[in-house]
Design a protein around this motif. Structure first.
Motif, short mmCIF file in Angstrom:
data_model
loop_
_atom_site.label_atom_id
_atom_site.label_comp_id
_atom_site.label_asym_id
_atom_site.label_seq_id
_atom_site.Cartn_x
_atom_site.Cartn_y
_atom_site.Cartn_z
N ALA A 117 0.83 -1.21 0.00
CA ALA A 117 0.00 0.00 0.00
C ALA A 117 0.86 1.26 0.00
CB ALA A 117 -0.94 0.00 1.21
N LYS A 120 1.83 2.42 -3.21
CA LYS A 120 0.66 2.79 -4.01
C LYS A 120 0.26 1.71 -5.01
CE LYS A 120 1.55 7.71 -3.54
NZ LYS A 120 1.85 8.95 -4.23
N ASN A 131 -8.64 1.87 -0.44
CA ASN A 131 -7.40 2.33 0.20
C ASN A 131 -7.35 1.88 1.65
OD1 ASN A 131 -9.31 4.08 1.28
ND2 ASN A 131 -8.00 5.88 1.13
N LYS A 146 0.44 5.32 3.37
CA LYS A 146 -0.53 5.56 2.28
C LYS A 146 -1.71 4.63 2.53
CE LYS A 146 2.45 7.90 -0.47
NZ LYS A 146 3.37 8.40 0.52
N GLY A 147 -2.89 5.22 2.59
CA GLY A 147 -4.07 4.38 2.80
C GLY A 147 -4.71 4.66 4.14
#
Length: 151
Positions: A117, A120, A131, A146-147
């Motif tokens: 994650a 990306k 996400n 990220k997420g």
């Protein structure tokens, strides 16, 4: 500038942590090296509630606490298998069991779903991209940059 240096420091710290979790003789593959997941039989070694939040596309859920070699009876022992979990510790253990059961090519996803994650790469929930990432616990959740964290 301060923000990016914090992320870089976190990345270094995460890599240091991962180096303590993995056996040097068990093969890993990094997310950046995976351009075509269809070349692998993908095995999610987390618990069902984690899998239901999100997973890699095409992943077969086999569990960890509930794992049995019967859970992988439909897989081909001669085709590559990619195992993963949140960070890679549980998947390495299941990967060892797969090798003992005669699977020839088993690879652990470096950094697990968190690293996936963070780079990306796409994750899915019921066929749609999401996400949300189940980070196992709040202490592991600090590594997800990220997420959306789910515990």
């Amino acid at each position: 500038m301060h923000f990016s240096s914090d992320l870089a420091a976190q990345s270094v710290a995460y890599k240091a942590l991962l180096s303590t979790l993995y056996d040097s003789d068990f093969p890993i593959v990094k997310p950046a090296e995976l351009t075509d997941l269809s070349k692998y039989q993908i095995v999610d070694t987390r618990e069902k509630e984690e899998f239901e939040v999100s997973h890699l596309k095409g992943a077969n859920w086999v569990g960890y606490d509930t794992f049995s070699i019967d859970n992988v009876s439909g897989l081909d022992k001669n085709q590559p298998v990619l195992v993963y979990c949140t960070v890679g510790a549980r998947s390495q253990e299941i990967g060892k069991k797969l090798k003992e059961a005669g699977f020839n090519q088993v690879y652990n996803l470096y950094g697990g779903l968190i690293e996936w994650a963070n780079e990306k790469k796409p994750i899915f929930h019921e066929g749609s991209q999401t996400n949300k990432v189940h980070t196992y616990s709040k202490s592991w959740g600090i590594w997800l940059t990220k997420g959306e964290k789910v515990y």
